[in-house]
Design a protein around this motif. Structure first.
Motif, PDB file in Angstrom:
ATOM      1  N   ILE A 179      -5.544  -8.718  11.337  1.00 33.24           N
ATOM      2  CA  ILE A 179      -4.099  -8.700  11.071  1.00 33.24           C
ATOM      3  C   ILE A 179      -3.849  -8.486   9.586  1.00 33.24           C
ATOM      4  CG2 ILE A 179      -2.022 -10.157  11.030  1.00 33.24           C
ATOM      5  CD1 ILE A 179      -3.068 -11.320  13.747  1.00 33.24           C
ATOM      6  N   TYR A 180      -4.574  -9.223   8.744  1.00 33.43           N
ATOM      7  CA  TYR A 180      -4.413  -9.042   7.294  1.00 33.43           C
ATOM      8  C   TYR A 180      -4.850  -7.639   6.866  1.00 33.43           C
ATOM      9  CZ  TYR A 180      -3.210 -13.931   6.839  1.00 33.43           C
ATOM     10  OH  TYR A 180      -2.575 -15.141   6.950  1.00 33.43           O
ATOM     11  N   GLY A 181      -5.862  -7.099   7.514  1.00 37.76           N
ATOM     12  CA  GLY A 181      -6.260  -5.713   7.250  1.00 37.76           C
ATOM     13  C   GLY A 181      -5.150  -4.743   7.610  1.00 37.76           C
ATOM     14  N   SER A 182      -4.446  -5.035   8.700  1.00 38.67           N
ATOM     15  CA  SER A 182      -3.310  -4.202   9.099  1.00 38.67           C
ATOM     16  C   SER A 182      -2.188  -4.266   8.076  1.00 38.67           C
ATOM     17  CB  SER A 182      -2.782  -4.647  10.469  1.00 38.67           C
ATOM     18  OG  SER A 182      -3.770  -4.484  11.448  1.00 38.67           O
ATOM     19  N   PHE A 183      -1.919  -5.479   7.574  1.00 34.33           N
ATOM     20  CA  PHE A 183      -0.917  -5.606   6.507  1.00 34.33           C
ATOM     21  C   PHE A 183      -1.316  -4.748   5.307  1.00 34.33           C
ATOM     22  CE2 PHE A 183       0.200 -10.152   7.995  1.00 34.33           C
ATOM     23  CZ  PHE A 183       1.274  -9.706   8.749  1.00 34.33           C
ATOM     24  N   SER A 184      -2.577  -4.804   4.931  1.00 36.52           N
ATOM     25  CA  SER A 184      -3.071  -4.005   3.800  1.00 36.52           C
ATOM     26  C   SER A 184      -2.882  -2.517   4.057  1.00 36.52           C
ATOM     27  CB  SER A 184      -4.544  -4.301   3.538  1.00 36.52           C
ATOM     28  OG  SER A 184      -4.723  -5.607   3.095  1.00 36.52           O
ATOM     29  N   CYS A 185      -3.202  -2.098   5.261  1.00 38.51           N
ATOM     30  CA  CYS A 185      -3.057  -0.689   5.621  1.00 38.51           C
ATOM     31  C   CYS A 185      -1.592  -0.252   5.537  1.00 38.51           C
ATOM     32  CB  CYS A 185      -3.605  -0.465   7.031  1.00 38.51           C
ATOM     33  SG  CYS A 185      -3.565   1.242   7.571  1.00 38.51           S
ATOM     34  N   VAL A 186      -0.699  -1.072   6.031  1.00 42.27           N
ATOM     35  CA  VAL A 186       0.733  -0.757   5.970  1.00 42.27           C
ATOM     36  C   VAL A 186       1.196  -0.662   4.518  1.00 42.27           C
ATOM     37  CG1 VAL A 186       3.035  -1.693   6.468  1.00 42.27           C
ATOM     38  CG2 VAL A 186       1.290  -1.670   8.249  1.00 42.27           C
ATOM     39  N   LEU A 187       0.721  -1.570   3.676  1.00 47.64           N
ATOM     40  CA  LEU A 187       1.086  -1.517   2.261  1.00 47.64           C
ATOM     41  C   LEU A 187       0.580  -0.241   1.600  1.00 47.64           C
ATOM     42  CD1 LEU A 187       0.482  -5.224   1.190  1.00 47.64           C
ATOM     43  CD2 LEU A 187       2.680  -4.052   1.476  1.00 47.64           C
ATOM     44  N   MET A 188      -0.632   0.181   1.952  1.00 46.46           N
ATOM     45  CA  MET A 188      -1.171   1.425   1.399  1.00 46.46           C
ATOM     46  C   MET A 188      -0.380   2.634   1.885  1.00 46.46           C
ATOM     47  SD  MET A 188      -5.273   0.888   1.313  1.00 46.46           S
ATOM     48  CE  MET A 188      -5.568  -0.491   2.407  1.00 46.46           C
ATOM     49  N   LEU A 189       0.007   2.625   3.167  1.00 49.61           N
ATOM     50  CA  LEU A 189       0.830   3.720   3.688  1.00 49.61           C
ATOM     51  C   LEU A 189       2.156   3.791   2.939  1.00 49.61           C
ATOM     52  CD1 LEU A 189       0.215   3.439   7.533  1.00 49.61           C
ATOM     53  CD2 LEU A 189      -0.397   5.356   6.048  1.00 49.61           C
ATOM     54  N   HIS A 190       2.762   2.647   2.705  1.00 53.07           N
ATOM     55  CA  HIS A 190       4.027   2.615   1.980  1.00 53.07           C
ATOM     56  C   HIS A 190       3.827   3.125   0.552  1.00 53.07           C
ATOM     57  CE1 HIS A 190       7.411   0.861  -0.255  1.00 53.07           C
ATOM     58  NE2 HIS A 190       8.071   1.139   0.845  1.00 53.07           N
ATOM     59  N   GLU A 191       2.756   2.717  -0.067  1.00 52.52           N
ATOM     60  CA  GLU A 191       2.442   3.153  -1.426  1.00 52.52           C
ATOM     61  C   GLU A 191       2.230   4.668  -1.502  1.00 52.52           C
ATOM     62  OE1 GLU A 191      -1.224   2.407  -4.555  1.00 52.52           O
ATOM     63  OE2 GLU A 191      -0.751   0.835  -3.113  1.00 52.52           O
ATOM     64  N   SER A 192       1.711   5.243  -0.417  1.00 55.17           N
ATOM     65  CA  SER A 192       1.441   6.680  -0.397  1.00 55.17           C
ATOM     66  C   SER A 192       2.698   7.518  -0.186  1.00 55.17           C
ATOM     67  CB  SER A 192       0.427   7.013   0.704  1.00 55.17           C
ATOM     68  OG  SER A 192       1.053   6.971   1.976  1.00 55.17           O
ATOM     69  N   GLY A 193       3.813   6.842   0.084  1.00 56.37           N
ATOM     70  CA  GLY A 193       5.056   7.585   0.243  1.00 56.37           C
ATOM     71  C   GLY A 193       5.658   7.492   1.631  1.00 56.37           C
ATOM     72  N   PHE A 194       4.986   6.859   2.547  1.00 60.88           N
ATOM     73  CA  PHE A 194       5.503   6.685   3.901  1.00 60.88           C
ATOM     74  C   PHE A 194       6.569   5.599   3.863  1.00 60.88           C
ATOM     75  CE2 PHE A 194       5.271   5.286   8.362  1.00 60.88           C
ATOM     76  CZ  PHE A 194       5.326   6.512   8.989  1.00 60.88           C
ATOM     77  N   LYS A 195       7.840   5.999   3.835  1.00 61.78           N
ATOM     78  CA  LYS A 195       8.942   5.063   3.585  1.00 61.78           C
ATOM     79  C   LYS A 195       9.596   4.519   4.858  1.00 61.78           C
ATOM     80  CE  LYS A 195       8.473   5.528  -0.797  1.00 61.78           C
ATOM     81  NZ  LYS A 195       7.673   4.566  -1.518  1.00 61.78           N
ATOM     82  N   GLU A 196       9.113   4.893   6.018  1.00 66.51           N
ATOM     83  CA  GLU A 196       9.720   4.439   7.264  1.00 66.51           C
ATOM     84  C   GLU A 196       9.262   3.029   7.649  1.00 66.51           C
ATOM     85  OE1 GLU A 196       8.261   7.541   7.020  1.00 66.51           O
ATOM     86  OE2 GLU A 196      10.161   8.566   6.780  1.00 66.51           O
ATOM     87  N   ILE A 197       8.628   2.361   6.751  1.00 68.65           N
ATOM     88  CA  ILE A 197       8.092   1.023   7.019  1.00 68.65           C
ATOM     89  C   ILE A 197       9.106  -0.016   6.564  1.00 68.65           C
ATOM     90  CG2 ILE A 197       6.270  -0.609   6.374  1.00 68.65           C
ATOM     91  CD1 ILE A 197       4.446   1.876   6.046  1.00 68.65           C
ATOM     92  N   ASP A 198       9.353  -1.001   7.437  1.00 67.48           N
ATOM     93  CA  ASP A 198      10.259  -2.102   7.119  1.00 67.48           C
ATOM     94  C   ASP A 198       9.498  -3.143   6.305  1.00 67.48           C
ATOM     95  OD1 ASP A 198      12.178  -4.089   7.032  1.00 67.48           O
ATOM     96  OD2 ASP A 198      11.939  -4.652   9.142  1.00 67.48           O
ATOM     97  N   LEU A 199       9.535  -2.997   4.991  1.00 68.41           N
ATOM     98  CA  LEU A 199       8.788  -3.913   4.129  1.00 68.41           C
ATOM     99  C   LEU A 199       9.308  -5.338   4.210  1.00 68.41           C
ATOM    100  CD1 LEU A 199       7.772  -2.184   0.787  1.00 68.41           C
ATOM    101  CD2 LEU A 199       6.366  -2.848   2.715  1.00 68.41           C
ATOM    102  N   ASP A 200      10.591  -5.507   4.462  1.00 64.01           N
ATOM    103  CA  ASP A 200      11.120  -6.869   4.600  1.00 64.01           C
ATOM    104  C   ASP A 200      10.506  -7.567   5.813  1.00 64.01           C
ATOM    105  OD1 ASP A 200      12.725  -6.775   2.329  1.00 64.01           O
ATOM    106  OD2 ASP A 200      14.416  -5.918   3.429  1.00 64.01           O
TER     107      ASP A 200
END
Length: 130
Positions: free
Chosen positions: A80-101
Motif C-alpha cells: 500500500i505504501y509502495g502504491s502511495f509512492s507510485c501515485v506521488l511519482m505519477l503526480h510529479e511526472s505531470g499526471f494531474k488527474e490524481i486526487d492528492l487530497d
C-alpha cells in the motif's frame, strides 16, 4: 528485558520514523515556506514501522499463526505504501488527474493504523522473544 526492547523500538523506529514529520513542523514554525505536512513523510513512516514489525516477528518464538497473520498485514501495508509512492511519482511526472487530497488523507490514516499495529506487536502481553 521487554522494556528494553520496547524502549529501543520507540527510539529507533518511532522517533526516527517520525523525524521527517517533526523536522517539517519545526521548519514551518521558523517561517520556512513549505507544506505543514507531506504525504511522502507519512509514507516513509509507514514503511519504517512495517519493516520493524517484520524484523521483530523473526525473533518471536512459536505463535506461528499470529506471526503469519502479522507478516501478511505488514507485507500488504508495504505494498500500500509502495502504491502511495507510485501515485506521488505519477503526480510529479505531470499526471494531474490524481486526487492528492484523497491520497493525503489515506496516507495519514494508513500511517496512524500502522502505528497502532506496531504498538499491538511490540506491546503484546504474551509474546515470547528468542
Amino acid at each position: 528485558m521487554n522494556s528494553d526492547i520496547r524502549t529501543k523500538w520507540l527510539i529507533y523506529t518511532v522517533l526516527i520514523g517520525v523525524l521527517p514529520i517533526l523536522l517539517r513542523l519545526l521548519l514551518t514554525t521558523w517561517g520556512v515556506k513549505i507544506s505543514l505536512f507531506s504525504i511522502s513523510d507519512f509514507v516513509a513512516f509507514g514503511f519504517v514501522l512495517h519493516i520493524s514489525i517484520l524484523n521483530e516477528i523473526e525473533h518471536v518464538i512459536g505463535q506461528r499463526q499470529w506471526k503469519t497473520f502479522q507478516n501478511g498485514i505488514s507485507i500488504a501495508a508495504i505494498f500500500i505504501y509502495g502504491s502511495f509512492s507510485c501515485v506521488l511519482m505519477l503526480h510529479e511526472s505531470g499526471f494531474k488527474e490524481i486526487d492528492l487530497d484523497g491520497i493525503k488523507v489515506s496516507a495519514y490514516i494508513a500511517a496512524f493504523v500502522s502505528l497502532l499495529t506496531s504498538l499491538s506487536v511490540f506491546f503484546r502481553p504474551n509474546r515470547v522473544r528468542g
